[in-house]
Scaffold this motif. Sequence first.
Motif, PDB file in Angstrom:
ATOM      1  N   GLU A  71       0.801  -1.224   0.000  1.00 25.55           N
ATOM      2  CA  GLU A  71       0.000   0.000   0.000  1.00 25.55           C
ATOM      3  C   GLU A  71       0.835   1.275   0.000  1.00 25.55           C
ATOM      4  OE1 GLU A  71      -3.289   0.223  -0.310  1.00 25.55           O
ATOM      5  OE2 GLU A  71      -3.420  -1.968  -0.476  1.00 25.55           O
ATOM      6  N   LEU A  72       2.128   1.156   0.229  1.00 22.49           N
ATOM      7  CA  LEU A  72       2.968   2.356   0.266  1.00 22.49           C
ATOM      8  C   LEU A  72       3.244   2.913  -1.125  1.00 22.49           C
ATOM      9  CD1 LEU A  72       5.643   1.536   2.998  1.00 22.49           C
ATOM     10  CD2 LEU A  72       3.322   2.441   3.255  1.00 22.49           C
ATOM     11  N   LEU A  73       3.281   2.016  -2.125  1.00 18.89           N
ATOM     12  CA  LEU A  73       3.602   2.442  -3.483  1.00 18.89           C
ATOM     13  C   LEU A  73       3.028   1.418  -4.451  1.00 18.89           C
ATOM     14  CD1 LEU A  73       5.070   4.251  -5.517  1.00 18.89           C
ATOM     15  CD2 LEU A  73       7.188   3.003  -5.015  1.00 18.89           C
ATOM     16  N   TYR A  74       1.981   1.820  -5.171  1.00 18.23           N
ATOM     17  CA  TYR A  74       1.299   0.877  -6.047  1.00 18.23           C
ATOM     18  C   TYR A  74       0.532   1.631  -7.125  1.00 18.23           C
ATOM     19  CZ  TYR A  74      -3.052   2.104  -3.622  1.00 18.23           C
ATOM     20  OH  TYR A  74      -4.119   2.794  -3.112  1.00 18.23           O
ATOM     21  N   VAL A  75      -0.013   0.887  -8.084  1.00 15.12           N
ATOM     22  CA  VAL A  75      -0.912   1.439  -9.094  1.00 15.12           C
ATOM     23  C   VAL A  75      -2.290   0.858  -8.846  1.00 15.12           C
ATOM     24  CG1 VAL A  75      -1.465   1.450 -11.555  1.00 15.12           C
ATOM     25  CG2 VAL A  75       0.857   1.905 -10.818  1.00 15.12           C
TER      26      VAL A  75
ATOM     27  N   THR B  54      -9.186  -4.280 -11.893  1.00 12.90           N
ATOM     28  CA  THR B  54     -10.080  -3.233 -12.400  1.00 12.90           C
ATOM     29  C   THR B  54     -10.244  -3.269 -13.911  1.00 12.90           C
ATOM     30  OG1 THR B  54      -8.312  -1.616 -12.676  1.00 12.90           O
ATOM     31  CG2 THR B  54      -9.350  -1.735 -10.500  1.00 12.90           C
ATOM     32  N   GLY B  55      -9.364  -3.976 -14.592  1.00 12.65           N
ATOM     33  CA  GLY B  55      -9.418  -3.976 -16.052  1.00 12.65           C
ATOM     34  C   GLY B  55      -8.947  -2.678 -16.671  1.00 12.65           C
ATOM     35  N   THR B  56      -8.259  -1.861 -15.862  1.00 11.37           N
ATOM     36  CA  THR B  56      -7.729  -0.580 -16.349  1.00 11.37           C
ATOM     37  C   THR B  56      -6.245  -0.488 -16.003  1.00 11.37           C
ATOM     38  OG1 THR B  56      -8.186   0.606 -14.276  1.00 11.37           O
ATOM     39  CG2 THR B  56      -9.950   0.543 -15.933  1.00 11.37           C
ATOM     40  N   ALA B  57      -5.552   0.472 -16.615  1.00 15.48           N
ATOM     41  CA  ALA B  57      -4.132   0.664 -16.297  1.00 15.48           C
ATOM     42  C   ALA B  57      -3.949   1.246 -14.905  1.00 15.48           C
ATOM     43  CB  ALA B  57      -3.486   1.567 -17.339  1.00 15.48           C
ATOM     44  N   GLY B  58      -4.869   2.122 -14.473  1.00 13.79           N
ATOM     45  CA  GLY B  58      -4.793   2.721 -13.154  1.00 13.79           C
ATOM     46  C   GLY B  58      -3.792   3.858 -13.067  1.00 13.79           C
ATOM     47  N   HIS B  59      -3.700   4.425 -11.850  1.00 17.81           N
ATOM     48  CA  HIS B  59      -2.782   5.530 -11.580  1.00 17.81           C
ATOM     49  C   HIS B  59      -1.866   5.188 -10.412  1.00 17.81           C
ATOM     50  CE1 HIS B  59      -6.152   7.872 -13.539  1.00 17.81           C
ATOM     51  NE2 HIS B  59      -5.104   8.213 -14.251  1.00 17.81           N
ATOM     52  N   LEU B  60      -0.700   5.782 -10.425  1.00 16.22           N
ATOM     53  CA  LEU B  60       0.278   5.560  -9.361  1.00 16.22           C
ATOM     54  C   LEU B  60      -0.180   6.230  -8.076  1.00 16.22           C
ATOM     55  CD1 LEU B  60       4.088   5.630  -9.619  1.00 16.22           C
ATOM     56  CD2 LEU B  60       3.007   7.010  -7.853  1.00 16.22           C
ATOM     57  N   ARG B  61      -0.050   5.499  -6.960  1.00 18.53           N
ATOM     58  CA  ARG B  61      -0.374   6.020  -5.634  1.00 18.53           C
ATOM     59  C   ARG B  61       0.824   5.781  -4.714  1.00 18.53           C
ATOM     60  NH1 ARG B  61      -4.267   9.066  -7.520  1.00 18.53           N
ATOM     61  NH2 ARG B  61      -5.958   7.853  -8.479  1.00 18.53           N
ATOM     62  N   MET B  62       1.128   6.758  -3.875  1.00 14.74           N
ATOM     63  CA  MET B  62       2.306   6.633  -3.034  1.00 14.74           C
ATOM     64  C   MET B  62       2.121   7.363  -1.722  1.00 14.74           C
ATOM     65  SD  MET B  62       6.286   7.574  -3.918  1.00 14.74           S
ATOM     66  CE  MET B  62       5.975   9.324  -4.181  1.00 14.74           C
ATOM     67  N   GLN B  63       2.580   6.733  -0.634  1.00 12.15           N
ATOM     68  CA  GLN B  63       2.686   7.387   0.665  1.00 12.15           C
ATOM     69  C   GLN B  63       4.144   7.819   0.832  1.00 12.15           C
ATOM     70  OE1 GLN B  63       0.725   5.288   3.970  1.00 12.15           O
ATOM     71  NE2 GLN B  63      -0.299   3.979   2.443  1.00 12.15           N
ATOM     72  N   GLY B  64       4.416   9.009   0.344  1.00 11.65           N
ATOM     73  CA  GLY B  64       5.788   9.463   0.184  1.00 11.65           C
ATOM     74  C   GLY B  64       6.633   9.437   1.437  1.00 11.65           C
ATOM     75  N   ASN B  65       6.081   9.893   2.574  1.00 15.34           N
ATOM     76  CA  ASN B  65       6.878   9.959   3.804  1.00 15.34           C
ATOM     77  C   ASN B  65       7.316   8.574   4.267  1.00 15.34           C
ATOM     78  OD1 ASN B  65       6.690  12.742   3.912  1.00 15.34           O
ATOM     79  ND2 ASN B  65       4.876  12.733   5.227  1.00 15.34           N
ATOM     80  N   LEU B  66       6.402   7.601   4.163  1.00 22.76           N
ATOM     81  CA  LEU B  66       6.736   6.242   4.577  1.00 22.76           C
ATOM     82  C   LEU B  66       7.723   5.596   3.615  1.00 22.76           C
ATOM     83  CD1 LEU B  66       3.240   4.949   5.757  1.00 22.76           C
ATOM     84  CD2 LEU B  66       5.187   5.634   7.171  1.00 22.76           C
ATOM     85  N   VAL B  67       7.552   5.848   2.327  1.00 22.70           N
ATOM     86  CA  VAL B  67       8.497   5.307   1.344  1.00 22.70           C
ATOM     87  C   VAL B  67       9.891   5.865   1.611  1.00 22.70           C
ATOM     88  CG1 VAL B  67       9.151   5.286  -1.097  1.00 22.70           C
ATOM     89  CG2 VAL B  67       6.773   4.884  -0.452  1.00 22.70           C
ATOM     90  N   PHE B  68       9.968   7.151   1.937  1.00 19.06           N
ATOM     91  CA  PHE B  68      11.260   7.785   2.222  1.00 19.06           C
ATOM     92  C   PHE B  68      11.970   7.065   3.363  1.00 19.06           C
ATOM     93  CE2 PHE B  68      13.820  10.694   4.733  1.00 19.06           C
ATOM     94  CZ  PHE B  68      14.652  11.256   3.773  1.00 19.06           C
ATOM     95  N   ARG B  69      11.258   6.802   4.452  1.00 15.76           N
ATOM     96  CA  ARG B  69      11.880   6.168   5.614  1.00 15.76           C
ATOM     97  C   ARG B  69      12.371   4.758   5.282  1.00 15.76           C
ATOM     98  NH1 ARG B  69       7.820   8.949   8.761  1.00 15.76           N
ATOM     99  NH2 ARG B  69       6.551   7.077   9.038  1.00 15.76           N
TER     100      ARG B  69
END
Length: 322
Positions: free
Chosen positions: A193-197, A204-219
């Motif tokens: 859940e920290l970095l996904y599409v 979903t049958g779609t390409a989707g969009h990028l989602r990111m929890q930036g602060n947690l990914v940084f750590r």
Amino acid sequence: MTRRALICGVGHYLPERIVENSWFEDKLDTTDEWIRTRTGIERRHFAAEGQTTSDLAIRAARAALENAGLTPEDLDGIVVATSTPDFTFPAVATMVQAGLGTSRGFAYDVQAVCAGFVFALANADAMIRGGLAERVLVIGAETFSRIMDWTDRGTCVLFGDGAGAVILEAADAGQTDRGILACDLNSDGRYRELLYVDGGVSSTGTAGHLRMQGNLVFRHAVEKLAKTAHAALDKAGLAQDQVDWLVPHQANMRIISATAQKMGLPMEKVVLTVADHGNTSAASIPLALSVAAAEGRFQQGDVIVTEAIGGGLSWGSVVLRW
């Protein structure tokens, strides 16, 4: 003989369209200063309409072949790291193979997001060491502009498009100390859940969009990147003071600086392209390798560490001697 995989050619390609930070100012609540301060990014390249990931990969591949003085028929295989393929299938690598005009050998994709090139490089290295191939073209190529949510200033300003390629060639480890010395690969699916599409074929049958929890990914990034780099150096029997260059995944300047500090490396030993390319995911390390090589920054015998972290979470590093 004990085999080792040497880099014998490098190349890259960037789309012609250059997008400065100012392009976002009338579309989002952001400024050039805000983006530069928080990420170190000044501009990035976006693929043209109709320009695909395989198009970028083919151009980078041709540049690497020219740099190595080889032809497509000299290759035993092609491995492409990408999270933004032209189609669900076939693999981008097969389209690169066709684009280069050869039907020789194998071609397949590796998907580990921003860590993809490190995983692909380790994969190709293992095939060469195992005697399955003599020369393998390894490419990182992305068109992340296709999966951006242009209303999310926390993600859409970060990414760019591009491709980089290296050619690995088998050599006798008893005759040379150059080549890939060690690899370290890791994944932990609990952090999806920290970095996904938010899309996909079976969801979903779609390409989707990028989602990111930036602060947690940084750590996670700072801790895990330094740890994997040290693990690979230990496997290679090297100390951090023997490192000549760090070629990191170009995510953002803060992560790169913090990781270099944890590794005890001055920024003068770090190859930086993030300002001009943004985060090109799996393409960022081969792009940086190719740019630095073209600038004459690497000398034969230099110890280089590459490391990256991406969605999964997946992370890893490769230590090589140029």
